[in-house]
Design a protein around this motif. Sequence first.
Motif, PDB file in Angstrom:
ATOM      1  N   MET A  97       0.817  -1.208   0.000  1.00 12.49           N
ATOM      2  CA  MET A  97       0.000   0.000   0.000  1.00 12.49           C
ATOM      3  C   MET A  97       0.854   1.263   0.000  1.00 12.49           C
ATOM      4  O   MET A  97       0.525   2.264  -0.616  1.00 12.49           O
ATOM      5  CB  MET A  97      -0.906   0.004   1.241  1.00 12.49           C
ATOM      6  N   ARG A  98       1.993   1.205   0.715  1.00 11.37           N
ATOM      7  CA  ARG A  98       2.838   2.396   0.807  1.00 11.37           C
ATOM      8  C   ARG A  98       3.590   2.697  -0.482  1.00 11.37           C
ATOM      9  O   ARG A  98       4.225   3.736  -0.606  1.00 11.37           O
ATOM     10  CB  ARG A  98       3.826   2.260   1.962  1.00 11.37           C
ATOM     11  N   SER A  99       3.541   1.778  -1.451  1.00 11.27           N
ATOM     12  CA  SER A  99       4.189   2.059  -2.737  1.00 11.27           C
ATOM     13  C   SER A  99       3.284   2.850  -3.678  1.00 11.27           C
ATOM     14  O   SER A  99       3.689   3.167  -4.787  1.00 11.27           O
ATOM     15  CB  SER A  99       4.635   0.755  -3.408  1.00 11.27           C
ATOM     16  N   PHE A 100       2.058   3.145  -3.266  1.00 13.32           N
ATOM     17  CA  PHE A 100       1.199   4.009  -4.073  1.00 13.32           C
ATOM     18  C   PHE A 100       1.688   5.447  -3.954  1.00 13.32           C
ATOM     19  O   PHE A 100       1.835   5.985  -2.856  1.00 13.32           O
ATOM     20  CB  PHE A 100      -0.262   3.934  -3.608  1.00 13.32           C
ATOM     21  N   MET A 101       1.934   6.069  -5.118  1.00  8.81           N
ATOM     22  CA  MET A 101       2.440   7.438  -5.155  1.00  8.81           C
ATOM     23  C   MET A 101       1.301   8.386  -5.511  1.00  8.81           C
ATOM     24  O   MET A 101       0.641   8.213  -6.543  1.00  8.81           O
ATOM     25  CB  MET A 101       3.526   7.555  -6.241  1.00  8.81           C
ATOM     26  N   PHE A 102       1.101   9.389  -4.683  1.00 12.67           N
ATOM     27  CA  PHE A 102       0.059  10.388  -4.900  1.00 12.67           C
ATOM     28  C   PHE A 102       0.684  11.704  -5.341  1.00 12.67           C
ATOM     29  O   PHE A 102       1.871  11.936  -5.135  1.00 12.67           O
ATOM     30  CB  PHE A 102      -0.710  10.645  -3.594  1.00 12.67           C
ATOM     31  N   LYS A 103      -0.150  12.569  -5.902  1.00  7.81           N
ATOM     32  CA  LYS A 103       0.350  13.874  -6.290  1.00  7.81           C
ATOM     33  C   LYS A 103       0.582  14.737  -5.048  1.00  7.81           C
ATOM     34  O   LYS A 103       1.524  15.506  -4.974  1.00  7.81           O
ATOM     35  CB  LYS A 103      -0.661  14.556  -7.224  1.00  7.81           C
ATOM     36  N   LYS A 104      -0.296  14.591  -4.064  1.00  9.44           N
ATOM     37  CA  LYS A 104      -0.174  15.411  -2.865  1.00  9.44           C
ATOM     38  C   LYS A 104       0.231  14.579  -1.656  1.00  9.44           C
ATOM     39  O   LYS A 104      -0.326  13.515  -1.408  1.00  9.44           O
ATOM     40  CB  LYS A 104      -1.503  16.111  -2.568  1.00  9.44           C
ATOM     41  N   ALA A 105       1.206  15.117  -0.915  1.00 10.14           N
ATOM     42  CA  ALA A 105       1.717  14.399   0.250  1.00 10.14           C
ATOM     43  C   ALA A 105       0.617  14.114   1.269  1.00 10.14           C
ATOM     44  O   ALA A 105       0.570  13.045   1.868  1.00 10.14           O
ATOM     45  CB  ALA A 105       2.842  15.201   0.906  1.00 10.14           C
ATOM     46  N   LEU A 106      -0.289  15.073   1.426  1.00 14.91           N
ATOM     47  CA  LEU A 106      -1.331  14.922   2.431  1.00 14.91           C
ATOM     48  C   LEU A 106      -2.300  13.789   2.074  1.00 14.91           C
ATOM     49  O   LEU A 106      -2.747  13.039   2.942  1.00 14.91           O
ATOM     50  CB  LEU A 106      -2.107  16.237   2.584  1.00 14.91           C
ATOM     51  N   TYR A 140      -7.192   5.786   6.195  1.00 17.06           N
ATOM     52  CA  TYR A 140      -8.192   4.990   5.475  1.00 17.06           C
ATOM     53  C   TYR A 140      -7.769   3.523   5.327  1.00 17.06           C
ATOM     54  O   TYR A 140      -8.497   2.605   5.678  1.00 17.06           O
ATOM     55  CB  TYR A 140      -8.479   5.593   4.096  1.00 17.06           C
ATOM     56  N   ILE A 141      -6.616   3.315   4.769  1.00 11.65           N
ATOM     57  CA  ILE A 141      -6.148   1.949   4.482  1.00 11.65           C
ATOM     58  C   ILE A 141      -5.419   1.340   5.684  1.00 11.65           C
ATOM     59  O   ILE A 141      -5.312   0.126   5.806  1.00 11.65           O
ATOM     60  CB  ILE A 141      -5.230   1.982   3.224  1.00 11.65           C
ATOM     61  N   GLU A 142      -4.963   2.177   6.589  1.00 13.24           N
ATOM     62  CA  GLU A 142      -4.231   1.743   7.791  1.00 13.24           C
ATOM     63  C   GLU A 142      -3.073   0.798   7.438  1.00 13.24           C
ATOM     64  O   GLU A 142      -3.014  -0.340   7.865  1.00 13.24           O
ATOM     65  CB  GLU A 142      -5.195   1.071   8.781  1.00 13.24           C
ATOM     66  N   SER A 143      -2.165   1.328   6.627  1.00 13.10           N
ATOM     67  CA  SER A 143      -1.051   0.529   6.108  1.00 13.10           C
ATOM     68  C   SER A 143      -0.178  -0.092   7.191  1.00 13.10           C
ATOM     69  O   SER A 143       0.445  -1.128   6.962  1.00 13.10           O
ATOM     70  CB  SER A 143      -0.176   1.392   5.200  1.00 13.10           C
ATOM     71  N   TYR A 144      -0.127   0.528   8.357  1.00 18.84           N
ATOM     72  CA  TYR A 144       0.689  -0.047   9.430  1.00 18.84           C
ATOM     73  C   TYR A 144       0.082  -1.375   9.899  1.00 18.84           C
ATOM     74  O   TYR A 144       0.787  -2.259  10.364  1.00 18.84           O
ATOM     75  CB  TYR A 144       0.828   0.941  10.602  1.00 18.84           C
ATOM     76  N   LYS A 145      -1.243  -1.505   9.765  1.00 11.83           N
ATOM     77  CA  LYS A 145      -1.915  -2.753  10.147  1.00 11.83           C
ATOM     78  C   LYS A 145      -2.054  -3.702   8.963  1.00 11.83           C
ATOM     79  O   LYS A 145      -1.929  -4.907   9.091  1.00 11.83           O
ATOM     80  CB  LYS A 145      -3.327  -2.411  10.671  1.00 11.83           C
TER      81      LYS A 145
END
Lengths: 179, 124
Positions: free
Chosen positions: A64-73, A82-87
Motif C-alpha cells: 500500500m505504501r508504494s502508491f504514489m500520490f500527487k499530494k503528500a497529504l 483509510y487503508i491503515e497501512s501499518y496494520k
Amino acid sequence: MNKTVILLLFLVSIQLFSQEKYLTKEGYISFFSHSLVEDIKADNYQVLSVIDTETGEIGVQLLMRSFMFKKALMQEHFNESYIESYKYPKATLKGFIVNFNGLDAQNTTVEIKGLLTIHGVEKEMSAMAKIEVLKNRINLSGTFKVEVADFNINIPTIVRNNIAKTIKVTFDLQHKPYK
Amino acid sequence: MLKLYNKPFIDIKNSRPEIEVTVENILFEFKSNEKLATEKYVDKLILVKGKIAAISISKGHSIITLKDKNGISSVICQMLAEDNLNALKLEKGDEILIKGVCTGYLLDIMMVRCVLINNNFKDE
C-alpha cells in the motif's frame, strides 16, 4: 496463518516447483477516484505478479505504501487513516485466468476471477483483461471497479464528498519467464 | 488550510537518513522477522549500500536493483525522476549508496522516491 504468509508461500512454492512461471516485480496498478470536489489518482510501479502457465493461476501482491500520490497529504491520509497501512501493509489477489489453456489467439480478452484482499477484508472479484501472449512475455491489462464499502474502509464524514464510493483500478502487468 | 493541503513531500535529497544499512543486513532482517523489520524500516528514510544487479526503466521511472551475495532477494529502488539520467550512468556491479523511503517487503524489499548519493560517481 496470516493470509499474506499463505500467498507468499504460494508464490514461493510456485517458483520452486515449476518451470512454467511468468513473473513481474515491476507491475503497474493505479487507482482513480472521481468526485465533484477533486480527482485523486495514485500509481504503484512495484507490483509483484506471478502466472502459472500450467494451471492459469495468478497471484498478485502489492504494498500500500508504494502508491504514489500527487499530494503528500493525500498519501498520508490514505496510509494512516483509510487503508491503515501499518496494520494492513499489503493488498493481494489470489485467482486464476478463466480458460487460460484454451486461449485460441495471442491477443484476446480474458476473465480473471479470484479473491481480492484489501484492508484485511477478503472479497470475491472478477475483472476482464486484455491478454497478450508473446514469446517470453505475457501481458495483462485492464480495469475493474472496487467498492470502498466492501472493504470496511472508514472515510470520515468531513471528506466523504472528496472520495468516490466506487474506485477505478487500472492494471498493466508485463510478465517474463521466471528463471 | 490550503497550505496544509498543498504540503510538499519530504525533500529526500536534503534530508538525513534515519538509518544506514547494507543490502545484506536489511535483507537478513526482513527474512528473519518481517514484522520487526517492518516496524524498524517501513515509512522511514533510509540509506542503503549495495551492489547493482540491474538497472531498468519502467513507465518513465528508472529502477535500480541491489542484490546481496546469495542473489535470490534484492532491494528494488524506484528512483525519483530527477535521478533518471544519473541512474543510467551507473553499471552493473557498481557499489553505490541509495537514499529513499522503504515501503516494505514482498519477495524483495521495496523502496520509493530514491536518490543517488553523489560520491557514487567515480569521475566526480
